[in-house]
Enzyme design. Structure first.
Site, short mmCIF file in Angstrom:
data_model
loop_
_atom_site.label_atom_id
_atom_site.label_comp_id
_atom_site.label_asym_id
_atom_site.label_seq_id
_atom_site.Cartn_x
_atom_site.Cartn_y
_atom_site.Cartn_z
CG HIS A 153 28.09 42.42 37.80
ND1 HIS A 153 28.81 41.23 37.68
CD2 HIS A 153 28.81 43.34 37.12
CE1 HIS A 153 29.91 41.45 36.97
NE2 HIS A 153 29.92 42.72 36.61
NE ARG A 288 44.75 36.37 35.15
CZ ARG A 288 45.86 37.02 34.79
NH1 ARG A 288 46.91 37.01 35.58
NH2 ARG A 288 45.91 37.67 33.64
CG ASP A 380 22.81 31.07 14.92
OD1 ASP A 380 21.58 31.32 14.85
OD2 ASP A 380 23.44 30.51 13.99
#
Length: 433
Positions: A153, A288, A380
């Site tokens: 992460h 934002r 894909d």
């Protein structure tokens, strides 16, 4: 489920890449410290080269050139701050097969079975020892395949992670890079000197239970993971509840769903009326912040909206009350608030104390992460789009994900980890719309 590992390779960038250290922003450092697990499933196409490992690895090697930090390792700088050592050491690519079939997974709930489709990461030798990305292609007896992804992460949030995976899949189909990754996280550096202007409740400790839980029922071994699908009609009916009791404020479908999940979890847990409960809503700061970040910004831009309520209000008032608490927090999350959050984090003596984990989301609290606006079905590799993509596990009780439909039928699914005794009740309350 039996998994047979055929091959395990470290795939490195196809050409030389910059050898450098990548500074991590404060938001890169307060997110949970694990490899985010996700799994894609693909039906067989009849092609003789279906998920050919050589095609996959060559494209992966090419994709790692622009996304070179993904091939690096974590390290600590002289001050002990975690950064990414862009050393081109590579990512793990595993090929496996199993006598199981895709349909054995039913509704694809992120259980321990699903976790077996992602390589395990050994953290015991320290942060510099493991790859930031681990991948596994598993071939099923039915002819289908899965792609299991474990992505550290600190390296990327969902948006950046999918930018990488979808670039890799494009390259496997012979396409070129469309949006280059922007690899400089100093755009999220705190101001000097820091000027926090708000009280950042999202980084304050989570409320704990006033009446302690029975430890025999609240451990990891008593946690269940399930997935529930809400149809378009159910979601429309839920949104219509924003007009109950003469309420005139219009709330979004997501705010109403998140509010409904928060209430349903509170009911299922049987929270006393005076019990505080905090909701952690992962919020992407990309659109934002002002100026907006470059479209290919590579890293974590996850801030958190954290409405707080007492269970009595949450459960006795209409669903729109919960949605309103969520709405008011999300509206606040503008450039001023997010810059203030970066400055607030800069002033903390130890960011590791703010890292989210099991203590954050557990009863009486809840985390909701929406993948609804993420391009999770675009991978894909040349053999069609996935029939399903979702989390490959939910590590903490009280953490949930909202997933879009693979068929664009307007439905949404909620994947959630709760104490086993609460899950059945949660299902009942979730579908009481």
């Amino acid at each position: 489920m039996k998994i047979n590992i055929r091959d395990s390779t470290m795939v490195r960038p196809a050409t030389e890449t910059p050898i450098t250290n990548l500074w991590n922003s404060n938001v890169d450092l307060v997110i949970p410290r694990f490899h985010t697990p996700s799994v894609y499933f693909y039906r067989p196409t009849g092609a003789s080269n279906f998920f050919d490992p050589q095609v996959m690895k060559e494209a992966l090697s090419k994709a790692l050139v622009p996304f070179y930090p993904m091939a690096g390792r974590l390290k600590r700088d002289d001050d002990g701050r975690i950064e990414i050592d862009c050393n081109g050491a590579g990512v793990l690519f595993v090929v496996a097969d199993t006598p199981s079939v895709i349909d054995d997974f039913g509704d694809f709930a992120p259980t321990l079975n699903l976790r077996q489709l992602i390589p395990e990461v050994d953290h015991s030798a320290g942060i510099h020892s493991f790859p930031l990305l681990v991948l596994q292609v598993t071939f099923f007896k039915c002819g289908g395949a899965s792609l299991g992804v474990g992505m550290q992460h600190h390296a990327a949030d969902g948006f950046s992670g999918l930018h990488f995976i979808n670039t890799w899949s494009d390259m496997a189909r012979g396409l070129d890079l469309t949006i280059p990754p922007f690899i400089d996280r100093t755009l999220l550096r705190a101001r000097d000197p820091p000027q926090p202007a708000f009280h950042h409740v999202e980084y304050q400790p989570a409320p704990s239970m006033k009446i302690p839980l029975d430890p025999s029922k609240s451990g990891p071994e008593n946690t269940t993971v399930s997935i529930f699908k809400l149809t378009r009609d159910q979601l429309v009916a839920l949104k219509a509840k924003s007009k109950e009791d003469g309420n005139t404020v219009s709330y979004s479908s997501y705010e109403m769903l998140a509010g409904h999940v928060w209430r349903s979890v509170g009911k299922a847990r049987g929270l006393p009326n005076d019990q505080e409960t905090k909701l952690y809503i992962a919020t992407d700061g990309r659109s934002r912040l002002r100026p907006q970040l470059p479209p290919g910004y590579f890293g974590n831009v996850i801030f958190t909206a954290t409405p707080l309520a007492v269970a009595g209000d949450l459960l006795s008032k209409p669903t729109w009350y919960a949605a309103g608490q969520i709405h008011d927090f999300l509206v606040r999350m503008d450039d001023n608030y997010l810059r203030s959050a970066l400055d607030y984090l800069e002033m903390q003596p130890d960011l590791s104390a703010l890292v989210r984990g099991a203590h954050t989301y557990k009863c009486p609290n809840l985390g909701i992460t929406s993948w609804v606006r993420l391009p999770i079905y675009d991978a894909d590799f040349g053999w069609g789009r996935p029939i399903f993509m979702g989390p490959g596990g939910i590590p903490y009780e009280g953490l949930s994900f909202v997933l879009p439909s693979p068929t664009n039928d307007g439905s949404l699914s909620v994947a959630i980890a709760l104490q086993s005794e609460h899950m059945k009740l949660f299902e009942k309350f979730l579908f009481e719309i």
